[in-house]
Design a protein around this motif. Structure first.
Motif, short mmCIF file in Angstrom:
data_model
loop_
_atom_site.label_atom_id
_atom_site.label_comp_id
_atom_site.label_asym_id
_atom_site.label_seq_id
_atom_site.Cartn_x
_atom_site.Cartn_y
_atom_site.Cartn_z
N HIS A 193 -4.58 6.84 -2.87
CA HIS A 193 -3.49 5.90 -2.61
C HIS A 193 -3.38 4.96 -3.82
N THR B 154 -2.08 0.60 -4.62
CA THR B 154 -1.46 -0.63 -4.18
C THR B 154 -0.72 -1.24 -5.36
N ALA C 187 -4.18 -8.84 2.06
CA ALA C 187 -4.69 -8.90 0.68
C ALA C 187 -5.24 -10.28 0.32
N LEU D 32 0.86 -1.18 0.00
CA LEU D 32 0.00 0.00 0.00
C LEU D 32 0.90 1.23 0.00
N TRP E 119 5.23 3.66 2.24
CA TRP E 119 4.72 2.35 1.85
C TRP E 119 4.53 1.46 3.07
N THR E 120 3.59 0.53 2.94
CA THR E 120 3.31 -0.46 3.98
C THR E 120 3.07 -1.80 3.29
N ASP E 121 3.73 -2.84 3.76
CA ASP E 121 3.50 -4.18 3.22
C ASP E 121 2.18 -4.71 3.81
N ILE E 122 1.19 -4.91 2.95
CA ILE E 122 -0.13 -5.38 3.39
C ILE E 122 -0.42 -6.78 2.84
N GLU F 265 0.68 5.33 0.19
CA GLU F 265 -0.24 6.41 0.50
C GLU F 265 0.53 7.63 0.97
N ARG G 153 1.07 -5.09 -6.42
CA ARG G 153 1.53 -6.46 -6.15
C ARG G 153 2.89 -6.57 -6.80
#
Length: 87
Positions: free
Chosen positions: A45, A47, A87, A8, A80-83, A10, A49
């Motif tokens: 924002h 995302t 997911a 993500l 950034w954030t690893d989500i 944002e 992959r």
């Protein structure tokens, strides 16, 4: 693309970051050449992959790669954030 990491991206809470579409283009331009990606643009924002190249040994670290990208002045208002787990 299956697998990989979902990230993500944002704006920082205290920044006026501008349009996410422009930030997405900048981000993708700074991504290492052989990485695979699938972006998804949102209103404020986006995302992505991400998967490093399959033939790379050792596999580049996601955190190191993204931290390097976000040192670019054009992305200083974004983080950034690893989500992947969400997911």
């Amino acid at each position: 693309m299956k697998g990989g990491h979902v990230v993500l991206i944002e704006p920082r809470p205290t920044a006026s970051a501008g349009a996410p579409a422009l930030a997405a283009v900048r981000f993708l331009a700074l991504l290492p050449e052989d990485w695979h990606y699938e972006p998804d643009l949102g209103d404020d924002h986006f995302t992505v992959r991400l998967a490093p190249p399959a033939a790379t040994t050792p596999t580049p670290a996601l955190t190191h790669t993204l931290d390097d990208i976000f040192t670019d002045p054009s992305l200083r208002s974004w983080h950034w954030t690893d989500i992947t787990h969400r997911a």
